[in-house]
Design an enzyme around this catalytic site. Structure first.
Site, short mmCIF file in Angstrom:
data_model
loop_
_atom_site.label_atom_id
_atom_site.label_comp_id
_atom_site.label_asym_id
_atom_site.label_seq_id
_atom_site.Cartn_x
_atom_site.Cartn_y
_atom_site.Cartn_z
N ASN A 6 12.31 24.30 25.70
CA ASN A 6 12.67 23.00 26.27
C ASN A 6 13.87 23.20 27.20
O ASN A 6 14.95 23.60 26.76
CB ASN A 6 13.02 22.04 25.12
N HIS A 9 18.14 20.81 28.95
CA HIS A 9 19.60 20.95 28.97
C HIS A 9 20.12 21.68 30.20
O HIS A 9 21.31 21.61 30.50
CB HIS A 9 20.10 21.59 27.68
N HIS A 42 11.32 16.64 28.93
CA HIS A 42 11.23 15.24 28.48
C HIS A 42 11.62 14.34 29.66
O HIS A 42 12.76 14.37 30.11
CB HIS A 42 12.21 15.05 27.31
N ARG A 44 12.63 11.15 30.38
CA ARG A 44 13.11 9.96 29.65
C ARG A 44 13.08 8.73 30.54
O ARG A 44 13.21 8.83 31.76
CB ARG A 44 14.55 10.19 29.17
N ARG A 48 18.00 10.59 32.20
CA ARG A 48 19.36 11.13 32.06
C ARG A 48 19.44 12.64 32.36
O ARG A 48 20.50 13.14 32.64
CB ARG A 48 19.95 10.83 30.68
N GLU A 69 7.19 15.67 27.32
CA GLU A 69 7.49 14.67 26.30
C GLU A 69 7.76 13.34 26.99
O GLU A 69 8.44 13.31 28.02
CB GLU A 69 8.73 15.06 25.51
N THR A 100 16.27 12.73 20.60
CA THR A 100 15.20 12.03 19.88
C THR A 100 15.53 11.99 18.38
O THR A 100 15.83 13.03 17.79
CB THR A 100 13.86 12.76 20.08
N GLU A 150 3.28 17.24 16.49
CA GLU A 150 4.50 18.04 16.44
C GLU A 150 5.36 17.47 15.31
O GLU A 150 5.74 16.29 15.34
CB GLU A 150 5.26 18.00 17.77
N HIS A 213 12.77 20.45 16.85
CA HIS A 213 13.99 19.66 16.81
C HIS A 213 15.03 20.28 15.90
O HIS A 213 14.77 20.44 14.70
CB HIS A 213 13.78 18.19 16.40
N1 PXP Z 1 10.49 18.61 20.30
C1 PXP Z 1 10.70 17.33 20.67
C2 PXP Z 1 9.57 16.36 20.53
C3 PXP Z 1 11.94 16.92 21.17
O1 PXP Z 1 12.13 15.63 21.52
C4 PXP Z 1 12.97 17.88 21.33
C5 PXP Z 1 14.28 17.47 21.93
O2 PXP Z 1 14.11 17.12 23.25
C6 PXP Z 1 12.70 19.20 20.95
C7 PXP Z 1 11.45 19.54 20.41
C8 PXP Z 1 13.72 20.28 21.07
O3 PXP Z 1 14.80 20.00 20.21
P1 PXP Z 1 16.12 20.87 20.26
O4 PXP Z 1 16.72 20.67 21.61
O5 PXP Z 1 16.95 20.33 19.15
O6 PXP Z 1 15.71 22.31 20.05
#
Ligand code: PXP
Length: 259
Positions: A6, A9, A42, A44, A48, A69, A100, A150, A213
């Site tokens: 992901n 960030h 994602h 959003r 953001r 996402e 999330t 998921e 997550h």
């Molecule tokens: N899976 C989903 C559905 C998420 O919303 C997120 C956060 O955007 C992640 C995985 C990744 O989470 P983390 O950044 O805590 O590894």
């Protein structure tokens, strides 16, 4: 087990200055070279971090499948149908959240979800539902005829951090730190058991299982032990480590653990 990285960030860092540095497009080649199996972003409602143009370019240029996402908001789903990512993962969204929080409430949204999923399928986009690891959520997912679920691993990750460290003092779960250690250990074991049971049940119902997550280089081993989980989506810990090691090494190190 597959690794979805992901990269939201990277856009968070860019947004700190509102200039195109770091350029998120540079990340997709590095993800591929480092052994990632999928790019996750994602889009959003509040934009953001990832913007529409990022999503367009990432989907157009990525050599890896893109898992987008998104919430079930109509405007967002219309955009996703035009973008045509490989997969859409439907997540709950709340403007005030830092990230999330928890899985989708399927039971209260069945009718709307049915329509959204049908529309995504008509556009040849496979669908995943981000859900809490409970029997009810899996049965409802089956009813909704999606390809993937998921499992939300956030509660597991929070309890891990309470037991072994990693929470900031300002964390909302800090009160639980006052719990006796054996109560925390019990909660921790229960949280793994829940994810394990949910994975097995979903697999039995022929749903493909992803999880994500709060997973990091320390706690991920508890997920890689669960055979039914086919894919992990990980963001924060990989991008945080990349500040010190570079993105390539951060992904290679995680991929070794996931494999
Ligand atoms: N899976 C989903 C559905 C998420 O919303 C997120 C956060 O955007 C992640 C995985 C990744 O989470 P983390 O950044 O805590 O590894």
């Amino acid at each position: 087990m597959l690794l979805g990285v992901n990269i939201d960030h990277i856009a968070v860092l860019r947004e700190a200055r509102k200039i195109n540095d770091p350029n998120i497009i540079d990340a997709i080649g590095i993800c591929k070279l480092s052994g990632a199996d999928q790019i996750t972003i994602h889009l959003r409602e509040d934009r953001r971090h990832i913007h529409d143009e990022d999503a367009i370019n990432i989907i157009k240029l990525s050599p890896l499948p893109v898992n987008l996402e998104c919430s079930i908001n109509k405007d967002i789903i219309d955009i996703v149908c035009k973008l045509k990512p490989h997969r859409a993962t439907l997540v709950p969204e709340n403007r005030d959240e830092v990230t999330t929080e928890g899985g989708l409430d399927l039971a209260s949204n069945m009718e709307k979800l049915q329509k959204v999923i049908e529309k995504l399928h008509q556009n040849e986009i496979e669908v995943s539902l981000f859900i809490d690891p409970t029997q009810q959520m899996i049965e409802l997912s089956r009813e909704l005829n999606v390809e993937w679920i998921e499992l939300h691993t956030g509660s597991f990750a929070n309890i891990y951090a309470m037991l072994y460290g990693g929470l900031q003092n300002s964390h909302h779960s800090i009160k639980e730190l006052e719990l006796p250690r054996n109560t925390l250990t019990k909660k921790f074991n229960n949280s793994i058991q829940e994810i394990q049971n949910a994975s097995k049940y979903a697999h039995k119902l022929q749903l493909k299982v992803a999880a994500g997550h709060g997973l990091n280089y320390q706690n991920v081993k508890y997920m890689t032990n669960i055979n039914e989980i086919e894919e992990l989506n990980i963001g924060q810990s990989i991008i945080a480590r990349s500040v010190f090691t570079g993105l390539e090494k951060a992904i290679i190190d995680m991929k070794k653990l996931v494999q």
